[in-house]
Write an enzyme that holds these catalytic residues in place. Structure first.
Site, PDB file in Angstrom:
ATOM      1  N   CYS A  63      -3.907   7.309   5.333  1.00 28.45           N
ATOM      2  CA  CYS A  63      -3.858   7.009   3.902  1.00 28.45           C
ATOM      3  C   CYS A  63      -5.202   7.266   3.221  1.00 28.45           C
ATOM      4  O   CYS A  63      -5.259   7.343   1.992  1.00 28.45           O
ATOM      5  CB  CYS A  63      -3.419   5.566   3.676  1.00 28.45           C
ATOM      6  SG  CYS A  63      -4.431   4.352   4.544  1.00 28.45           S
ATOM      7  N   GLU A  91       0.869  -1.179   0.000  1.00 25.98           N
ATOM      8  CA  GLU A  91       0.000   0.000   0.000  1.00 25.98           C
ATOM      9  C   GLU A  91       0.898   1.219   0.000  1.00 25.98           C
ATOM     10  O   GLU A  91       1.675   1.432   0.927  1.00 25.98           O
ATOM     11  CB  GLU A  91      -0.913   0.004   1.226  1.00 25.98           C
ATOM     12  CG  GLU A  91      -1.878   1.175   1.232  1.00 25.98           C
ATOM     13  CD  GLU A  91      -2.590   1.333   2.563  1.00 25.98           C
ATOM     14  OE1 GLU A  91      -2.540   2.439   3.131  1.00 25.98           O
ATOM     15  OE2 GLU A  91      -3.186   0.348   3.033  1.00 25.98           O
TER      16      GLU A  91
END
Length: 481
Positions: A245, A208
């Site tokens: 995020c 990620e």
């Protein structure tokens, strides 16, 4: 006993034991996390609870046994395509998994976080690369994990921790390592992904890498709830100092939205919050300066980055505004993720929504999330096209809400097309995360005494088995063969 050979029930016991250890140690873990990350006690207590819930959720997954996906096709000499052998398929653990911990979630995406929980649930040993932002917390958490493993009859070295970056790279290159999971920066993730892919035997790398998470507000939504949109946006951008995020990096508002003063005032009312560590502070300061210097940008709130008397760098929210044409022209300066409390408001022409849809498709090839705020019952051809464009570019598409806050549930998808992640078909949150660390294998005409427990007819593990009996007809749709 090797964790790869344990029954699903034994793995469930292991995961629940880890959850018990962390719960009992909250009085030690949370103060240590506060000291190293500067996050608030309430935030960390909630995150530790989430970590425990994740562990127990995967314990439930193990206990149910569905993740093994056992399929048994009995031998059938009369099969429509010719004699069929006895075929038995299930999922095996891939082997040792290297997990890179994140800085911004010192519990939920760190030592005992979702990657560790899902890998252990799959039956994989874990080597954890601790994040340098919270080394003492990492060591303390690892101690609790290993204690739980020993208490449930597993070797302590089922779970190992390394702190040195070069040591972690050596583990990534080691032929015994079967997969890796990473949450962190785009630059580091790309480098590690290349190492994983360049091995003599390449391995899956589930990275990620960051996301900008566009949010589009329609004119009808703005007319109905402008105040709620303004306050919700600022809260989402400034939560945890924007070090999430899923922070909304771009908010698309129609020209003449009238929210500039309200957004600026709401952002100015948020005090500076300590950033996780000086590396993040330096990177955020650089990104913020690049955004403020871009042509066509106007400032709505100019929250500074300041060093407090305690030596910590604190950041207050920075909001800027730009027209859609300028965003397209200045994309090189504006589109990169700003990991901190900064976001860009983008004005679009409400009478040309097709230009907005085209721009969203062009500017955002991959993100963790996308969001649409629409009016009650609003439905237009352009809105449907926007939804279709976003659907193809994000892992989670939400409506009338904000992307920060990721529910830990079976249906959650926390991933997205590149550059958000390196493996868009997978998730790092939710029960589907276990699939990253499993590999299917079929046993053909295997003697019963050599079959794994999950594939035996007496089914000692008591796991679900999907069976195709000899002589049974196959049904595909409405067609019977």
């Amino acid at each position: 006993m090797d964790v790869t050979e344990t029954s699903p029930a034994a793995r469930a016991g292991m995961l629940n034991a880890i959850a018990d250890e962390l719960t009992a140690a909250a009085g030690e873990l949370i103060p240590q996390a506060m000291a190293e990350t500067h996050l608030a006690e309430a935030r960390l207590a909630g995150e530790l609870k989430r970590t425990v819930v994740q562990l127990r959720m995967f314990a439930d997954v193990c206990a149910e046994g569905e993740f093994l996906d056992v399929r048994i096709d009995e031998a059938d000499p009369g099969f429509v395509l010719g004699p069929r052998p006895d075929l038995r398929r299930f999922n095996l653990p891939v082997g040792p998994v290297l997990v890179f911990a994140a800085s911004n979630f010192p519990f939920a995406f760190s030592v005992a976080g979702g990657d560790t929980a899902s890998a252990l649930a799959a039956g994989c040993p874990v080597i954890l690369k601790a994040h340098p932002g919270h080394p003492r917390l990492s060591a303390l958490t690892a101690q609790k994990v290993r204690s739980a493993l020993v208490r449930t009859g597993l070797p302590a070295d089922t779970f190992e921790v390394v702190h040195d970056q070069e040591a972690a790279v050596q583990v990534l290159r080691d032929e015994r390592t079967a997969a890796a999971a990473f949450t962190g920066s785009f630059t580091a993730g790309r480098l590690l992904a290349r190492i994983a892919a360049g091995r003599e035997r390449p391995i899956p790398f589930y990275g990620e890498l960051g996301s900008v998470n566009p949010v589009v507000v329609t004119p009808d939504a703005l007319a109905e709830r402008a105040g709620a949109i303004a306050s919700g946006f600022v809260a989402s951008v400034s939560g945890s100092a924007g070090q999430l995020c899923t922070k909304p990096g771009f908010l698309f508002l129609p020209d003449g939205h009238g929210l500039a003063q309200r957004l600026g005032a709401a952002a100015d009312a948020v005090p500076g919050h300590p950033l996780l560590h000086e590396g993040i502070a330096a990177a955020y300061t650089g990104r913020r300066a690049a955004v403020l210097a871009a042509r066509g940008v106007s400032v709505l709130a100019e929250g500074a980055v300041e060093r407090g008397p305690d030596g910590l760098s604190r950041a207050a929210p920075t909001l800027v505004e730009v027209g859609l044409d300028d965003l397209l022209d200045q994309r090189d300066a504006l589109l990169d993720e700003a990991f901190g409390p900064l976001s860009v408001v983008v004005r679009y022409a409400p009478d040309r929504p097709d230009l907005l849809v085209d721009a969203v498709g062009e500017l955002f090839p991959g993100a963790l999330t996308g969001a649409v705020h629409r009016g009650a019952g609003e439905d237009h051809a352009w809105l449907r096209r926007l939804v279709a464009v976003l659907r193809d570019r994000v892992g989670r598409l939400l409506f009338d809400g904000w992307p920060t806050g990721v529910a830990v549930t079976p249906a959650m998808q926390h991933g997205g097309p590149y550059p958000a992640t390196t493996a868009p078909a997978t998730t790092s949150v939710g029960t589907a995360a276990i699939q990253r660390f499993l590999r299917p294998v079929t046993f053909q005409n295997c003697p019963p005494e050599l079959l794994p427990a999950a594939l035996r007819d007496d089914n000692p593990w008591r796991v679900p088995q999907r069976r195709a009996l000899a002589g049974a007809s196959l049904n595909w749709g409405n067609h019977s063969v």
